[in-house]
Design a protein around this motif. Structure first.
Motif, PDB file in Angstrom:
ATOM      1  N   VAL A 188       0.830  -1.200   0.000  1.00  0.00           N
ATOM      2  CA  VAL A 188       0.000   0.000   0.000  1.00  0.00           C
ATOM      3  C   VAL A 188       0.868   1.256   0.000  1.00  0.00           C
ATOM      4  O   VAL A 188       0.552   2.244  -0.670  1.00  0.00           O
ATOM      5  CB  VAL A 188      -0.958   0.008   1.212  1.00  0.00           C
ATOM      6  CG1 VAL A 188      -1.655   1.362   1.359  1.00  0.00           C
ATOM      7  CG2 VAL A 188      -1.991  -1.108   1.081  1.00  0.00           C
ATOM      8  N   ALA A 189       1.983   1.227   0.734  1.00  0.00           N
ATOM      9  CA  ALA A 189       2.833   2.406   0.882  1.00  0.00           C
ATOM     10  C   ALA A 189       3.663   2.709  -0.354  1.00  0.00           C
ATOM     11  O   ALA A 189       4.127   3.845  -0.519  1.00  0.00           O
ATOM     12  CB  ALA A 189       3.757   2.226   2.084  1.00  0.00           C
ATOM     13  N   GLN A 190       3.866   1.734  -1.243  1.00  0.00           N
ATOM     14  CA  GLN A 190       4.700   1.995  -2.410  1.00  0.00           C
ATOM     15  C   GLN A 190       4.012   2.995  -3.343  1.00  0.00           C
ATOM     16  O   GLN A 190       2.785   3.057  -3.405  1.00  0.00           O
ATOM     17  CB  GLN A 190       5.025   0.689  -3.139  1.00  0.00           C
ATOM     18  CG  GLN A 190       3.841   0.017  -3.795  1.00  0.00           C
ATOM     19  CD  GLN A 190       4.178  -1.388  -4.294  1.00  0.00           C
ATOM     20  OE1 GLN A 190       4.933  -2.123  -3.676  1.00  0.00           O
ATOM     21  NE2 GLN A 190       3.610  -1.762  -5.436  1.00  0.00           N
ATOM     22  N   PRO A 191       4.793   3.801  -4.061  1.00  0.00           N
ATOM     23  CA  PRO A 191       4.209   4.883  -4.867  1.00  0.00           C
ATOM     24  C   PRO A 191       3.455   4.416  -6.107  1.00  0.00           C
ATOM     25  O   PRO A 191       2.585   5.133  -6.610  1.00  0.00           O
ATOM     26  CB  PRO A 191       5.420   5.733  -5.251  1.00  0.00           C
ATOM     27  CG  PRO A 191       6.586   4.790  -5.180  1.00  0.00           C
ATOM     28  CD  PRO A 191       6.270   3.835  -4.065  1.00  0.00           C
ATOM     29  N   ALA A 192       3.774   3.243  -6.610  1.00  0.00           N
ATOM     30  CA  ALA A 192       3.127   2.753  -7.830  1.00  0.00           C
ATOM     31  C   ALA A 192       3.301   1.241  -7.900  1.00  0.00           C
ATOM     32  O   ALA A 192       3.914   0.634  -7.023  1.00  0.00           O
ATOM     33  CB  ALA A 192       3.744   3.423  -9.072  1.00  0.00           C
ATOM     34  N   GLY A 193       2.744   0.640  -8.954  1.00  0.00           N
ATOM     35  CA  GLY A 193       2.921  -0.795  -9.148  1.00  0.00           C
ATOM     36  C   GLY A 193       2.037  -1.654  -8.274  1.00  0.00           C
ATOM     37  O   GLY A 193       2.438  -2.743  -7.855  1.00  0.00           O
ATOM     38  N   HIS A 194       0.842  -1.181  -7.999  1.00  0.00           N
ATOM     39  CA  HIS A 194      -0.075  -1.924  -7.134  1.00  0.00           C
ATOM     40  C   HIS A 194      -0.799  -2.997  -7.940  1.00  0.00           C
ATOM     41  O   HIS A 194      -1.912  -2.788  -8.428  1.00  0.00           O
ATOM     42  CB  HIS A 194      -1.069  -0.974  -6.475  1.00  0.00           C
ATOM     43  CG  HIS A 194      -0.421   0.039  -5.594  1.00  0.00           C
ATOM     44  ND1 HIS A 194      -0.114   1.318  -6.016  1.00  0.00           N
ATOM     45  CD2 HIS A 194      -0.006  -0.051  -4.307  1.00  0.00           C
ATOM     46  CE1 HIS A 194       0.455   1.978  -5.026  1.00  0.00           C
ATOM     47  NE2 HIS A 194       0.527   1.178  -3.974  1.00  0.00           N
ATOM     48  N   THR A 195      -0.163  -4.148  -8.056  1.00  0.00           N
ATOM     49  CA  THR A 195      -0.721  -5.273  -8.796  1.00  0.00           C
ATOM     50  C   THR A 195      -0.764  -6.504  -7.901  1.00  0.00           C
ATOM     51  O   THR A 195      -0.114  -6.556  -6.859  1.00  0.00           O
ATOM     52  CB  THR A 195       0.131  -5.591 -10.034  1.00  0.00           C
ATOM     53  OG1 THR A 195       1.442  -6.041  -9.593  1.00  0.00           O
ATOM     54  CG2 THR A 195       0.289  -4.372 -10.933  1.00  0.00           C
ATOM     55  N   ARG A 196      -1.539  -7.489  -8.338  1.00  0.00           N
ATOM     56  CA  ARG A 196      -1.564  -8.758  -7.603  1.00  0.00           C
ATOM     57  C   ARG A 196      -0.175  -9.378  -7.567  1.00  0.00           C
ATOM     58  O   ARG A 196       0.252  -9.900  -6.521  1.00  0.00           O
ATOM     59  CB  ARG A 196      -2.522  -9.744  -8.273  1.00  0.00           C
ATOM     60  CG  ARG A 196      -3.980  -9.396  -8.217  1.00  0.00           C
ATOM     61  CD  ARG A 196      -4.792 -10.471  -8.936  1.00  0.00           C
ATOM     62  NE  ARG A 196      -4.207 -10.793 -10.238  1.00  0.00           N
ATOM     63  CZ  ARG A 196      -4.601 -11.786 -11.014  1.00  0.00           C
ATOM     64  NH1 ARG A 196      -5.588 -12.560 -10.635  1.00  0.00           N
ATOM     65  NH2 ARG A 196      -4.030 -12.010 -12.177  1.00  0.00           N
ATOM     66  N   ASP A 197       0.522  -9.340  -8.698  1.00  0.00           N
ATOM     67  CA  ASP A 197       1.842  -9.970  -8.765  1.00  0.00           C
ATOM     68  C   ASP A 197       2.819  -9.311  -7.805  1.00  0.00           C
ATOM     69  O   ASP A 197       3.647  -9.998  -7.174  1.00  0.00           O
ATOM     70  CB  ASP A 197       2.397  -9.903 -10.195  1.00  0.00           C
ATOM     71  CG  ASP A 197       1.653 -10.829 -11.148  1.00  0.00           C
ATOM     72  OD1 ASP A 197       0.926 -11.720 -10.663  1.00  0.00           O
ATOM     73  OD2 ASP A 197       1.797 -10.654 -12.370  1.00  0.00           O
ATOM     74  N   ASP A 198       2.741  -7.989  -7.681  1.00  0.00           N
ATOM     75  CA  ASP A 198       3.669  -7.319  -6.782  1.00  0.00           C
ATOM     76  C   ASP A 198       3.322  -7.611  -5.327  1.00  0.00           C
ATOM     77  O   ASP A 198       4.212  -7.731  -4.480  1.00  0.00           O
ATOM     78  CB  ASP A 198       3.679  -5.809  -7.028  1.00  0.00           C
ATOM     79  CG  ASP A 198       4.933  -5.164  -6.462  1.00  0.00           C
ATOM     80  OD1 ASP A 198       6.037  -5.585  -6.861  1.00  0.00           O
ATOM     81  OD2 ASP A 198       4.806  -4.285  -5.583  1.00  0.00           O
ATOM     82  N   LEU A 199       2.050  -7.732  -5.013  1.00  0.00           N
ATOM     83  CA  LEU A 199       1.660  -8.121  -3.653  1.00  0.00           C
ATOM     84  C   LEU A 199       2.164  -9.527  -3.348  1.00  0.00           C
ATOM     85  O   LEU A 199       2.684  -9.787  -2.252  1.00  0.00           O
ATOM     86  CB  LEU A 199       0.140  -8.058  -3.502  1.00  0.00           C
ATOM     87  CG  LEU A 199      -0.421  -8.488  -2.145  1.00  0.00           C
ATOM     88  CD1 LEU A 199       0.158  -7.652  -1.008  1.00  0.00           C
ATOM     89  CD2 LEU A 199      -1.940  -8.413  -2.145  1.00  0.00           C
ATOM     90  N   THR A 200       2.046 -10.413  -4.310  1.00  0.00           N
ATOM     91  CA  THR A 200       2.560 -11.775  -4.130  1.00  0.00           C
ATOM     92  C   THR A 200       4.066 -11.757  -3.899  1.00  0.00           C
ATOM     93  O   THR A 200       4.589 -12.466  -3.029  1.00  0.00           O
ATOM     94  CB  THR A 200       2.229 -12.639  -5.356  1.00  0.00           C
ATOM     95  OG1 THR A 200       0.807 -12.751  -5.477  1.00  0.00           O
ATOM     96  CG2 THR A 200       2.834 -14.026  -5.231  1.00  0.00           C
ATOM     97  N   ARG A 201       4.775 -10.946  -4.685  1.00  0.00           N
ATOM     98  CA  ARG A 201       6.229 -10.857  -4.523  1.00  0.00           C
ATOM     99  C   ARG A 201       6.600 -10.384  -3.133  1.00  0.00           C
ATOM    100  O   ARG A 201       7.485 -10.956  -2.483  1.00  0.00           O
ATOM    101  CB  ARG A 201       6.803  -9.902  -5.580  1.00  0.00           C
ATOM    102  CG  ARG A 201       8.308  -9.709  -5.495  1.00  0.00           C
ATOM    103  CD  ARG A 201       8.779  -8.645  -6.470  1.00  0.00           C
ATOM    104  NE  ARG A 201       8.243  -7.324  -6.156  1.00  0.00           N
ATOM    105  CZ  ARG A 201       8.753  -6.544  -5.198  1.00  0.00           C
ATOM    106  NH1 ARG A 201       9.768  -6.951  -4.437  1.00  0.00           N
ATOM    107  NH2 ARG A 201       8.230  -5.342  -4.990  1.00  0.00           N
TER     108      ARG A 201
END
Length: 227
Positions: A188-201
């Protein structure tokens, strides 16, 4: 299943579309005006449904606002119910089940709803309280599924304390939930890239640190070291 899934009967697809409209509209109105300033009547009027229809789907404003992450944990329980027993470590079993559950969330749309929901929860105390109650309920259900479907070896070194299996299940679930919350907060805190894959990572990365956290030794720092 999504509202557009033709496998579902028309009536069920309509219910799902109404449910999704309530979630989307609630997150939009709560985000724009504030959770407490939007009444249930206003929400229902915006979606053009009755309060009776609302309460057939959700129990409260908090329930509809938290729906994206609650849907994820509901999917986790479904995956756990069907997960093949492979004799893997318990925490690893839960990790894989939650990763599969994330993959089941609607691509593109779910991530943005989850992001909006978590940002709203950060400034809405009643949503946090609702989330804790939901989390406790999911943990109890997951423990029940685990105890019904899997056998845990609790006889190391000749010790077979009564109830130790149930304790280990709850500890493993607590670690899973904690790891997910750490990953979710960073996502949530990251500025961009809010995807399912990034949450999984991020979730995978946090889980990889669990053994190190359990084995870490606390050494005295600074003046404490020379006393």
């Amino acid at each position: 299943m999504t509202p557009e899934n033709p496998v579902l009967p028309l009536r069920e697809r309509k219910k799902l579309r109404t449910r999704q409209a309530l979630i989307d509209t609630a997150l939009e109105l709560f985000g724009e005006h504030g959770f407490d300033r939007v009444t249930l009547d206003q929400l229902c009027e915006s979606v053009e449904v009755s309060k009776r229809t609302f309460f057939r789907t959700f129990s409260s404003k908090e329930d509809v606002a938290a729906a994206p992450t609650q849907d994820l944990w509901t999917a986790f329980l479904e995956v756990l119910e069907d997960h093949p027993p492979q004799g893997r470590p318990l925490v690893s079993l839960y990790e894989e089940a939650l990763v599969e559950a994330i993959g089941r969330m609607p691509s593109g749309t779910w991530a943005q709803r989850a992001l909006a929901s978590r940002r709203l929860a950060a400034r809405t105390p009643s949503m946090d309280a609702h989330g804790l109650a939901f989390c406790n309920r999911v943990s109890r259900e997951a423990a029940a599924v685990t105890e019904r479907r899997f056998t845990l070896d609790t006889a190391e070194k000749g010790t077979a304390e009564e109830g130790i299996a149930a304790l280990r299940v709850r500890l493993a679930l607590d670690m899973l939930v904690s790891a997910f919350h750490q990953a979710l907060a960073a996502w949530v805190a990251q500025p961009a890239g809010h995807t399912r894959d990034d949450l999984t990572r991020r979730f995978r990365a946090v889980c990889a640190e669990l053994p190190g956290a359990l084995a870490a030794t606390a050494e005295p720092r600074g003046e404490e070291a020379v006393r």
